[in-house]
Design an enzyme around this catalytic site. Structure first.
Site, PDB file in Angstrom:
ATOM      1  CG  ASP A  62      32.319  46.717  51.322  1.00  0.00           C
ATOM      2  OD1 ASP A  62      32.101  45.536  51.629  1.00  0.00           O
ATOM      3  OD2 ASP A  62      33.265  47.070  50.593  1.00  0.00           O
ATOM      4  CG  HIS A 207      29.230  50.434  48.706  1.00  0.00           C
ATOM      5  ND1 HIS A 207      29.442  50.167  47.375  1.00  0.00           N
ATOM      6  CD2 HIS A 207      30.448  50.434  49.301  1.00  0.00           C
ATOM      7  CE1 HIS A 207      30.729  50.019  47.155  1.00  0.00           C
ATOM      8  NE2 HIS A 207      31.374  50.177  48.302  1.00  0.00           N
TER       9      HIS A 207
END
Length: 273
Positions: A62, A207
């Site tokens: 992400d 992430h």
């Protein structure tokens, strides 16, 4: 006394009529193949993982805030010949268009992670559609291709978020292996979380800006490779054809789908950036 007895009789008669009405409603509901309980408990769920016997997993990133580690991640993925999925927020893509273009040029899949990273379950239908549209149009303007997957910010969703995203042509995707890298607990903690219980069909969450990602990622990829796992983008992991999603979020081929039951839905996992 007679009036009291008559009133009591009428109350009992009314109760009997109401009781018969409830029984009739329940019988009619069961006869049509839909129970009242099923109507109450049926949920719209995203895909958390996939039911497969093939040794294949997906890792995903992400991207919402920083960019410092992104090129390093891409270099590591190239070293292991791995293609994966990056879920991008619109304002991140707008800030780093060259990185978005590089992600696509290096063969990675780009997913929609909303335009502004809101709490999607608090939005109206029109606002949900607008978040999806703006992010998708921005990605397409950079790469020439619109995303086909959507991951809700923070991992938060409700029935409407999932349903609307699918109406807009996306598959709604979560994860079932969480590195918790955003907590900055150290590389070894990430490695342990991502390797101790890996199974075919898992989707792993990272992430792009986490502190220890460049240290942990090579060891995680090496472990998957040593165990014989093939790592693919999320869209290649997902099953095609007639599928259904069980109460844990696992996607299955229909064999057929079982009747809905009163079962708890999967809890939101971690905070996705």
């Amino acid at each position: 006394m007679n009036k009291m007895r008559l009133g009591s009789l009428r109350i009992r008669q009314l109760a009997l009529v109401l009781g018969l009405a409830v029984v009739s409603l329940a019988y009619a509901s069961m006869s049509s193949g839909t129970t009242l309980m099923a109507a109450v408990t049926t949920r719209e769920l995203p895909v958390y993982n996939v039911d497969t016997e093939e040794k294949v997993v997906s890792i995903s990133f992400d991207a919402a805030w920083g960019d410092a580690n992104t090129k390093g991640i891409l270099d590591i993925l190239d070293q292991y010949d791995v293609k994966t999925t990056f879920f991008l927020v619109g304002f991140w893509a707008e800030k780093y268009p060259d990185l978005v273009a590089e992600l696509a040029a290096r063969g990675h899949e780009i997913g929609n992670h909303s335009a502004t990273h809101p709490h999607m379950s608090t939005l109206s239908q029109s606002q949900i559609r607008e978040e999806l549209r703006k992010c998708s149009e921005l990605v397409r303007s950079i790469t020439g291709e619109a995303p086909k997957l959507f991951r809700p910010p923070y991992g938060e969703y409700n029935d409407e978020v999932v349903r609307v995203s699918r109406e807009e042509g996306y598959e709604c995707v979560q994860w079932n292996v969480d590195s918790l890298d955003w907590k900055n607990l150290g590389a070894q903690d990430m490695i342990s979380r991502c390797t101790k219980n890996v199974n075919p069909g898992d989707i792993v969450l990272f992430h792009n800006d986490s502190k220890y990602i460049l240290e942990a990622l090579p060891k995680i990829l090496a472990y998957y490779t040593e165990k014989g796992y093939k790592i693919v983008p999320v869209s290649q992991l997902l099953l095609t054809g007639d599928t259904w999603i069980d109460h844990t979020g696992e996607q299955h081929l229909s064999t057929p789908e079982p009747a809905p039951a009163a079962t708890a839905t999967p809890a939101t996992q971690g905070l996705s950036s």
